[in-house]
Design a protein around this motif. Structure first.
Motif, mmCIF file in Angstrom:
data_model
loop_
_atom_site.group_PDB
_atom_site.id
_atom_site.type_symbol
_atom_site.label_atom_id
_atom_site.label_comp_id
_atom_site.label_asym_id
_atom_site.label_seq_id
_atom_site.Cartn_x
_atom_site.Cartn_y
_atom_site.Cartn_z
ATOM 1 N N LYS A 1 41.581 34.794 53.565
ATOM 2 C CA LYS A 1 42.682 35.640 54.051
ATOM 3 C C LYS A 1 43.670 35.856 52.931
ATOM 4 C CE LYS A 1 43.307 34.664 58.966
ATOM 5 N NZ LYS A 1 44.182 34.046 59.965
ATOM 6 N N PHE A 2 44.234 37.054 52.859
ATOM 7 C CA PHE A 2 45.438 37.282 52.057
ATOM 8 C C PHE A 2 46.538 37.606 53.049
ATOM 9 C CE2 PHE A 2 42.190 38.504 48.820
ATOM 10 C CZ PHE A 2 42.515 37.562 47.865
ATOM 11 N N GLY A 3 47.496 36.742 53.208
ATOM 12 C CA GLY A 3 48.501 36.931 54.253
ATOM 13 C C GLY A 3 47.802 36.957 55.601
ATOM 14 N N GLU B 1 42.324 39.407 56.894
ATOM 15 C CA GLU B 1 41.111 38.619 56.698
ATOM 16 C C GLU B 1 40.136 39.438 55.858
ATOM 17 O OE1 GLU B 1 39.413 37.379 60.410
ATOM 18 O OE2 GLU B 1 38.457 35.636 59.488
ATOM 19 N N VAL B 2 39.970 39.024 54.628
ATOM 20 C CA VAL B 2 39.221 39.839 53.674
ATOM 21 C C VAL B 2 37.745 39.441 53.629
ATOM 22 C CG1 VAL B 2 39.032 40.312 51.208
ATOM 23 C CG2 VAL B 2 41.256 40.347 52.306
ATOM 24 N N LEU B 3 37.458 38.169 53.850
ATOM 25 C CA LEU B 3 36.065 37.717 53.999
ATOM 26 C C LEU B 3 35.965 36.952 55.313
ATOM 27 C CD1 LEU B 3 35.273 36.454 50.371
ATOM 28 C CD2 LEU B 3 34.621 38.647 51.395
ATOM 29 N N GLY C 1 29.252 48.564 48.926
ATOM 30 C CA GLY C 1 30.129 48.645 50.085
ATOM 31 C C GLY C 1 31.397 49.372 49.713
ATOM 32 N N PRO C 2 32.100 49.899 50.710
ATOM 33 C CA PRO C 2 33.299 50.673 50.444
ATOM 34 C C PRO C 2 34.362 49.861 49.715
ATOM 35 C CG PRO C 2 32.824 50.614 52.811
ATOM 36 C CD PRO C 2 31.793 49.787 52.138
ATOM 37 N N SER C 3 35.251 50.569 49.066
ATOM 38 C CA SER C 3 36.395 49.947 48.409
ATOM 39 C C SER C 3 37.196 49.158 49.443
ATOM 40 C CB SER C 3 37.224 51.071 47.796
ATOM 41 O OG SER C 3 38.379 50.532 47.244
ATOM 42 N N GLY C 4 37.550 47.944 49.094
ATOM 43 C CA GLY C 4 38.319 47.106 50.010
ATOM 44 C C GLY C 4 37.469 46.280 50.953
ATOM 45 N N SER C 5 36.134 46.363 50.819
ATOM 46 C CA SER C 5 35.271 45.627 51.760
ATOM 47 C C SER C 5 35.144 44.142 51.411
ATOM 48 C CB SER C 5 33.889 46.293 51.855
ATOM 49 O OG SER C 5 33.287 46.369 50.590
ATOM 50 N N GLY C 6 35.656 43.736 50.245
ATOM 51 C CA GLY C 6 35.676 42.312 49.912
ATOM 52 C C GLY C 6 34.682 41.895 48.834
ATOM 53 N N LYS C 7 34.081 42.868 48.158
ATOM 54 C CA LYS C 7 33.044 42.551 47.166
ATOM 55 C C LYS C 7 33.603 41.719 46.009
ATOM 56 C CE LYS C 7 32.279 46.922 46.364
ATOM 57 N NZ LYS C 7 33.401 47.505 47.164
ATOM 58 N N SER C 8 34.710 42.195 45.439
ATOM 59 C CA SER C 8 35.296 41.452 44.313
ATOM 60 C C SER C 8 35.789 40.084 44.761
ATOM 61 C CB SER C 8 36.473 42.222 43.699
ATOM 62 O OG SER C 8 36.016 43.427 43.146
ATOM 63 N N THR C 9 36.400 40.042 45.932
ATOM 64 C CA THR C 9 36.898 38.757 46.431
ATOM 65 C C THR C 9 35.738 37.782 46.617
ATOM 66 O OG1 THR C 9 38.702 39.936 47.526
ATOM 67 C CG2 THR C 9 38.299 37.671 48.232
ATOM 68 N N LEU C 10 34.619 38.285 47.081
ATOM 69 C CA LEU C 10 33.456 37.407 47.246
ATOM 70 C C LEU C 10 33.025 36.822 45.898
ATOM 71 C CD1 LEU C 10 31.187 36.117 48.885
ATOM 72 C CD2 LEU C 10 29.871 38.237 48.582
ATOM 73 N N LEU D 1 37.732 31.488 41.270
ATOM 74 C CA LEU D 1 38.858 32.196 40.662
ATOM 75 C C LEU D 1 39.829 32.517 41.786
ATOM 76 C CD1 LEU D 1 36.930 34.649 38.314
ATOM 77 C CD2 LEU D 1 38.324 32.696 37.627
ATOM 78 N N GLU D 2 39.252 32.647 42.976
ATOM 79 C CA GLU D 2 40.039 32.789 44.200
ATOM 80 C C GLU D 2 39.592 31.642 45.086
ATOM 81 O OE1 GLU D 2 42.941 34.485 45.054
ATOM 82 O OE2 GLU D 2 41.894 36.248 44.288
ATOM 83 N N GLU D 3 40.553 30.956 45.672
ATOM 84 C CA GLU D 3 40.208 29.790 46.490
ATOM 85 C C GLU D 3 39.878 30.236 47.911
ATOM 86 O OE1 GLU D 3 40.081 26.379 45.574
ATOM 87 O OE2 GLU D 3 39.330 26.203 47.615
HETATM 88 P P1 ADP Z 1 36.322 45.506 46.918
HETATM 89 O O1 ADP Z 1 36.006 44.789 45.650
HETATM 90 O O2 ADP Z 1 35.168 45.572 47.870
HETATM 91 O O3 ADP Z 1 36.918 46.867 46.697
HETATM 92 P P2 ADP Z 1 38.369 43.503 47.194
HETATM 93 O O4 ADP Z 1 37.663 42.223 47.328
HETATM 94 O O5 ADP Z 1 38.969 43.826 45.878
HETATM 95 O O6 ADP Z 1 37.432 44.673 47.697
HETATM 96 O O7 ADP Z 1 39.557 43.571 48.231
HETATM 97 C C1 ADP Z 1 39.375 43.327 49.608
HETATM 98 C C2 ADP Z 1 40.728 43.416 50.295
HETATM 99 O O8 ADP Z 1 41.530 42.322 49.876
HETATM 100 C C3 ADP Z 1 41.501 44.680 49.985
HETATM 101 O O9 ADP Z 1 42.166 45.080 51.140
HETATM 102 C C4 ADP Z 1 42.481 44.208 48.937
HETATM 103 O O10 ADP Z 1 43.638 44.974 48.987
HETATM 104 C C5 ADP Z 1 42.749 42.781 49.342
HETATM 105 N N1 ADP Z 1 43.069 41.900 48.199
HETATM 106 C C6 ADP Z 1 42.272 41.613 47.161
HETATM 107 N N2 ADP Z 1 42.859 40.744 46.319
HETATM 108 C C7 ADP Z 1 44.073 40.475 46.850
HETATM 109 C C8 ADP Z 1 45.165 39.642 46.444
HETATM 110 N N3 ADP Z 1 45.099 38.903 45.330
HETATM 111 N N4 ADP Z 1 46.257 39.614 47.238
HETATM 112 C C9 ADP Z 1 46.312 40.341 48.374
HETATM 113 N N5 ADP Z 1 45.328 41.145 48.805
HETATM 114 C C10 ADP Z 1 44.218 41.224 48.064
#
Ligand code: ADP
Ligand code: MG
Length: 248
Positions: free
Chosen positions: A12-14, A17-19, A36-45, A52-54
């Motif tokens: 979660k960010f705030g 729920e991102v994943l 997957g679409p932008s914002g779907s959580g790929k980078s966060t995964l 790098l992200e807990e």
């Molecule tokens: P993708 O890579 O699929 O485009 P991200 O993993 O970058 O998606 O982001 C998923 C969601 O998490 C988005 O809504 C993004 O705004 C949010 N997000 C990503 N990183 C952070 C962060 N460090 N703080 C707050 N929100 C974040």
């Protein structure tokens, strides 16, 4: 046994729920493309996979290092460090050290993290720059290299740590179209040598040609997982179909 095992990752960010309970297994030498679409959580995964992200919950194993979400401890810190050594990470923006040459960029990890000798680091860096087709650019600074060349240096730099797996986050999306191919070619070569790779990319031709599996993510979930042929030609989920129509 899978070389990458991601189980039940939540993030979660705030309040957002991102994943949402993401699990993913990758066998040795497999290439998995994540779309997957932008914002779907790929980078966060990918970032959670290397801590790098807990993550808030779940665990990740890469090769022989397993780390659970949870409270920091000296031991946990050590295992995360080890897990990162198992893992090469290539980002959209190459993040090379601007004041170091291509060769010095590739030597940096082995010298600083692995404390190898200068000779050993240089021999390896020479070999890797050759491998990514940049033997003749070894003494160039990043600013004098094209984006495609910089990204190939970044790949060589990741390989210099002799990782067990490589993760790529949209490695070609910051590149001019004519430079995309040379980077994908290098990645394809690595795949054919048996490197295990997880690649976030929207390059469908690459996915078709190189990926053993395509994973489609949406809204923080893995929606679909299958061969490129299945995902591109006969997706079972409407969301996958819509996304593919939008990017094709
Ligand atoms: P993708 O890579 O699929 O485009 P991200 O993993 O970058 O998606 O982001 C998923 C969601 O998490 C988005 O809504 C993004 O705004 C949010 N997000 C990503 N990183 C952070 C962060 N460090 N703080 C707050 N929100 C974040
Ligand atoms: Mg992203």
């Amino acid at each position: 046994m899978a070389i990458i095992e991601v189980s039940g990752i939540h993030k979660k960010f705030g309040n957002s729920e991102v994943l949402k309970d993401v699990s993913l297994e990758v066998e040795e030498s497999q290439v998995v493309v994540i779309m997957g679409p932008s914002g779907s959580g790929k980078s966060t995964l990918l970032r959670c996979m290397t801590f790098l992200e807990e993550p808030d919950a779940g665990d990740v194993r890469i090769h022989d290092c397993k780390v659970q979400a949870g409270s920091p401890s000296g031991h946990r810190h050590k295992v995360i460090h080890q897990l990162r050594q198992n893992t090469g990470f290539v980002f959209q923006h190459f993040n090379l050290f601007p004041h170091k040459t291509a060769l010095q960029n590739v030597m940096e990890g082995p010298l600083v993290v692995k404390k190898t000798s200068v000779k050993e680091a240089k021999d390896l860096a020479d070999e890797l720059l050759r491998k990514v087709g940049l033997a003749d650019r070894a003494n160039h600074y990043p600013a004098l290299l094209s984006g495609g060349q910089q990204q190939r240096v970044a790949i060589a730099r990741a390989l210099a740590m002799q990782p067990k797996v490589m993760l790529y986050d949209e490695p070609t999306s910051a590149l001019d179209p004519e430079l995309v191919r040379e980077v994908l070619q290098v990645m394809k070569g690595l795949a054919s040598e048996g490197m295990t790779m997880v690649v976030v990319t929207h390059e469908m031709a690459f996915a078709r040609e190189v990926a053993d599996r395509v994973v489609f993510m949406d809204g923080g979930c893995v929606v679909e997982d299958g061969t490129a042929k299945k995902i591109f030609e006969a997706p079972t989920e409407e969301r996958t179909r819509q996304f593919l129509n939008a990017i094709a």
